[in-house]
Design an enzyme around this catalytic site. Structure first.
Site, PDB file in Angstrom:
ATOM      1  CE  LYS A 129       6.247  -3.094  11.731  1.00 17.60           C
ATOM      2  NZ  LYS A 129       5.941  -4.147  10.743  1.00 17.60           N
ATOM      3  CD  GLN A 130       2.757   0.390  10.212  1.00 15.77           C
ATOM      4  OE1 GLN A 130       3.245  -0.710  10.429  1.00 15.77           O
ATOM      5  NE2 GLN A 130       2.633   0.902   8.996  1.00 15.77           N
TER       6      GLN A 130
ATOM      7  CD  GLU B 208       2.506  -4.414   8.964  1.00 12.87           C
ATOM      8  OE1 GLU B 208       3.706  -4.446   9.283  1.00 12.87           O
ATOM      9  OE2 GLU B 208       2.105  -4.430   7.782  1.00 12.87           O
TER      10      GLU B 208
ATOM     11  CD1 TRP C  34       0.757  -0.544   3.071  1.00 14.46           C
ATOM     12  CD2 TRP C  34      -0.643   1.096   3.607  1.00 14.46           C
ATOM     13  NE1 TRP C  34       1.073  -0.139   4.347  1.00 14.46           N
ATOM     14  CE2 TRP C  34       0.219   0.873   4.708  1.00 14.46           C
ATOM     15  CE3 TRP C  34      -1.605   2.085   3.735  1.00 14.46           C
ATOM     16  CZ2 TRP C  34       0.161   1.602   5.905  1.00 14.46           C
ATOM     17  CZ3 TRP C  34      -1.673   2.804   4.926  1.00 14.46           C
ATOM     18  CH2 TRP C  34      -0.802   2.564   5.989  1.00 14.46           C
ATOM     19  CG  ASP C  35       4.803   0.724   1.470  1.00 14.35           C
ATOM     20  OD1 ASP C  35       3.866   0.048   1.917  1.00 14.35           O
ATOM     21  OD2 ASP C  35       5.960   0.638   1.922  1.00 14.35           O
TER      22      ASP C  35
HETATM   23  O1  IFM Z   1       3.642  -1.563   3.976  1.00 15.98           O
HETATM   24  C1  IFM Z   1       4.565  -1.554   5.003  1.00 15.98           C
HETATM   25  C2  IFM Z   1       3.838  -1.858   6.310  1.00 15.98           C
HETATM   26  O2  IFM Z   1       2.889  -0.858   6.578  1.00 15.98           O
HETATM   27  C3  IFM Z   1       4.804  -1.944   7.443  1.00 15.98           C
HETATM   28  N1  IFM Z   1       5.821  -2.944   7.165  1.00 15.98           N
HETATM   29  C4  IFM Z   1       6.554  -2.660   5.945  1.00 15.98           C
HETATM   30  C5  IFM Z   1       5.648  -2.569   4.750  1.00 15.98           C
HETATM   31  C6  IFM Z   1       6.460  -2.234   3.496  1.00 15.98           C
HETATM   32  O3  IFM Z   1       7.033  -0.974   3.597  1.00 15.98           O
END
Ligand code: IFM
Length: 758
Positions: A576-577, A476, A336-337
């Protein structure tokens, strides 16, 4: 426009060989060639990748971006001593990647172990004018005395992806004294790669060739007088096909002819053509900042250089890998990046590239529909990780626990479904930025409908309302939860937009309209508490909180997993984010500034930022809330993910999303560009360090240029654009200057205000 800056590799260090090999990749969206040194070092990972060229090495493996035979490597001996910076003395060193021209240069003065100094100068670039073209030069000058010199180079097909070999050597040949060619075929027989290379050393050279153990080499030796500069020129043409329309022999000949035509122009002529192309490109892309820290401009130029180098504009069957074309991290897969972190730059500067990236998803709809069906749903469930075919490519297992021998399952392919709505979000953004009706009525509508149908079938009925269960949001570290706010709000937006466009374009059938209306009436989305905090999911707020400071200090390293199992992390308030914060970034109109700030303040202390997608988003949300200093700190830390001091932070490739976010942070954070109800908004809040921010933007066919200072905003627009500036509806055309706080001056153009934003 002033000239983009350079990135320097400050010192030769075995520690940071792979970091700079990633950062200094020369690329053009078709190919990426890691910035490894010509001479060999055991701790150096060479890499050459072609966008979209994936292959599965064997049983139990998954498709990965193929590491192709190397053309950069050279074995150089000087007076019989092997040139290696691990021996002798480095008397001077300069290495830089010139973002303006895409050329990587190195100049070293090396004292050989047995004495005698040599100047070693090398340069190389991947052409943005002729995509399969890569050229390099290596010049050697004995500085103290006459010397003997030998250089061996050619095409080295011993390279692998960490031991996995993808290619058969189909044919290797030499033509005349300068041309070498290797033709390689992926082991599934589906793709052929022809690497043709012209190698020429000046002077009275003794030359021979060898072809053994997958190495096709030209060996040159000569005697050189002191002060004489000997140059090796190497020009390569890297062709790839997955449709054999002519015999390999004919195809190989065609490649050679292309190469011969390039050779006529010489290195400098070829570089001039490519650099001129870069110059034009920068003129309509460069973001210029006057900052008290020169690192800020470097970060922006670095980001834009790589945004170009990673994007396959020539091929809509390929998209952008999570590490671009700079390394093998994430096996070159697409996440999705692309839609969320990378596509906006293209959409606002050259929309046809954004269209091509969306068409990549559209081409892959059948795979996504099949994945949905296999799992008992309808519509399109795009793979969490994809390569060329659009099949799910997420590895089933992550790293092995070497104590237990057990492998940790990767849950994202099963449950990280928000990607579906992220793609729909990007489609709607593209429509607003371009008004491209041809795309919207065909590919755009197909994407919106199929993604919406997925969510409608994905929801479950619970006590007369619809809920979305068993998902992973962007965070995640929190898996398999019900009613993740990010996912549910984005799913709602997806279906709402599909319904709106179905009516607007009169293309959704009655059954869809009815089901979409029902979904929108009944989908339950987490509601904000009294303090404005939106629960991340059903269970998050009831989990215990722990002190994360030691893990936050090592953000990106996932050190929490050394102390706790994933299952334990799942049961705590640990992100995580960005998750809810990510939501407030993506749908800013749905949350008041107070709500955005409340969620930022609540969730940030609980977020380790172990993903490179996190800090930048916090920075944008902070800046949008008027917290520009906090926003700047996050922006800087986001930019440092690759450019910072960590010698191994990007060994396996740069973080493409973080690179895109450097641009996002400047434009959407500090300039405050957003699109709400289809209209362009500008609400700048520059950090104290920035005196000036200048950037171009393409909006609905108009070319615009913005210059923002603390005192005024200058806008140049090639056509009349209605937009909101600091909450006031304004029509801009020509050159306009808007003085702060409220009044508007019109210079060569016109600027009129029409009222306050709601
Ligand atoms: O898409 C990301 C995910 O949100 C977090 N882990 C790494 C992936 C790739 O950059």
């Amino acid at each position: 426009m002033t000239k983009p800056v350079t990135l320097t590799d400050p010192i030769f260090s075995l520690q940071s060989l792979d970091k700079y090999a990633s950062l200094m990749t020369t690329g053009n969206g078709y190919m990426g060639i890691r910035g490894s040194h010509e001479e060999a070092y055991t701790r150096q990972t060479r890499g050459m990748y072609l966008a979209g060229l994936y292959h599965q090495a064997g049983k139990g493996e998954i498709n990965e971006l193929v590491n192709l035979p190397d053309v950069v490597g050279m074995e150089i001996t000087l007076n019989g001593e092997l040139f290696s910076l691990q021996s002798g003395v480095i008397e001077s060193w300069h290495r830089e990647l010139d973002f303006a021209s895409g050329e990587l240069r190195r100049t070293v003065v090396w004292r050989a172990p047995h004495g005698g100094r040599f100047a070693i100068e090398s340069r190389r670039f991947a052409s943005v004018e002729k995509l399969p073209l890569f050229a390099m030069e290596m010049a050697i000058t004995p500085l103290d005395a006459d010397a003997t010199l030998s250089i061996s180079t050619g095409i080295d097909a011993t390279l692998t992806n960490h031991g996995r070999q993808h290619l058969d050597e189909t044919q290797v040949r030499v033509f005349g004294q300068q041309y070498l060619q290797g033709i390689y075929t992926t082991q599934n027989g589906r793709s052929d790669i022809a690497i043709s290379s012209y190698c020429q050393v000046d002077g009275d050279v003794q030359r021979c060739f060898t072809a053994k153990e997958r190495r096709l080499l030209q060996h040159n030796s000569l005697a050189v007088t002191a002060g004489q500069r000997v140059t090796l020129r190497k020009i390569c043409w890297i062709a790839w096909t997955s449709e054999r329309s002519v015999s390999l022999e004919t195809w190989g000949q065609q490649s050679l002819q292309e190469l011969e035509a390039c050779v006529q122009q010489g290195y400098d002529g070829l570089l001039a053509g490519s650099a001129a192309n870069w110059h034009v490109w920068w003129q309509s892309r460069r973001v210029q900042v006057t900052s008290s820290d020169s690192m800020d401009q470097r970060a922006l130029d670095f980001a834009l250089y790589h945004l170009r180098a990673m994007t396959p504009v020539h091929d809509e069957r390929s998209s952008i890998a999570a590490k671009g074309l700079t390394g093998e991290g994430y096996k070159g897969h697409v996440f999705w990046d692309t839609e969320v972190f990378l596509l906006p730059f293209h959409m606002f500067t050259e929309p046809k590239i954004a269209r091509s990236l969306l068409r990549y998803r559209w081409h892959n709809l059948p795979g996504a529909q099949e994945k949905a069906r296999r799992n008992g749903w309808q519509g399109a469930l795009f793979p969490w990780e994809s390569a060329r075919s659009g099949e799910e490519e997420t590895p089933e297992f992550a790293a092995i626990n070497i104590r237990t021998g057990l492998r940790q399952k990767v849950a994202s392919a099963q449950a990280e479904h928000h990607l579906v709505a992220d793609i729909a979000w990007a489609v709607v953004n593209y429509w607003h930025a371009t008004g491209d009706m041809a795309f919207m009525s065909h590919e755009g509508m197909a994407l919106l409908l199929e993604t919406a149908k997925f969510w409608i079938s994905r929801a479950v009925e619970v006590n007369n309302r619809l809920e979305i269960h068993d998902v992973i949001g962007p965070d995640e570290y929190t898996e398999h939860v019900n009613n993740n706010a990010f996912t549910s709000y984005m799913a709602y937006y997806n279906v709402e937009q599909a319904l709106w466009f179905a009516r607007f374009l009169q293309c959704g059938d009655e059954a869809f309209i009815h089901r979409a209306e029902h979904f929108l009436q009944h989908l339950w989305r987490p509601e904000a508490q009294q303090d404005g905090v939106l629960p991340q999911d059903d269970s998050f707020l009831s989990k215990p909180v722990i002190d994360l400071s030691q893990y936050k200090a090592k953000a990106g390293k996932q050190t929490i997993l050394l102390d706790y199992s994933r299952a334990e992390v799942n049961e705590m308030q640990i992100l995580k984010q960005a998750d809810v914060v990510m939501l407030t970034y993506m749908l800013p109109w749905a949350f008041s500034p107070q709500a955005c700030l409340a969620n930022l303040c609540f969730y940030e202390p609980r977020t380790i930022h172990d993903s490179s997608l996190s800090k930048s988003i916090h920075g944008i949300v902070a800046a949008r809330c008027g917290e520009s200093e906090q926003g700047y700190r996050f922006w800087r830390e986001g930019a440092q993910i690759d450019l910072g001091d960590d010698p191994h932070g990007c060994d396996d490739g740069i973080h493409a999303a973080a690179t895109g976010a450097v641009w996002l942070g400047a434009i959407q954070g500090f300039a405050g560009v957003s699109v709400r109800d289809g209209e362009l908004h500008l609400d700048p809040s520059l950090p104290d360090r920035w005196q000036n921010l200048t950037f171009p933007l393409r909006w609905q066919g108009s070319d615009m240029l913005f210059t923002i200072t603390a005192a005024e905003i200058q806008i140049t627009s090639s056509a009349a654009v209605g937009m909101w500036v600091n909450g006031k509806k304004t029509i801009v055309q020509g050159e306009c200057v808007l003085k702060k706080p409220e009044f508007i001056l019109s210079t060569n153009g016109t600027a009129t205000t029409q009222g306050d934003a709601e």
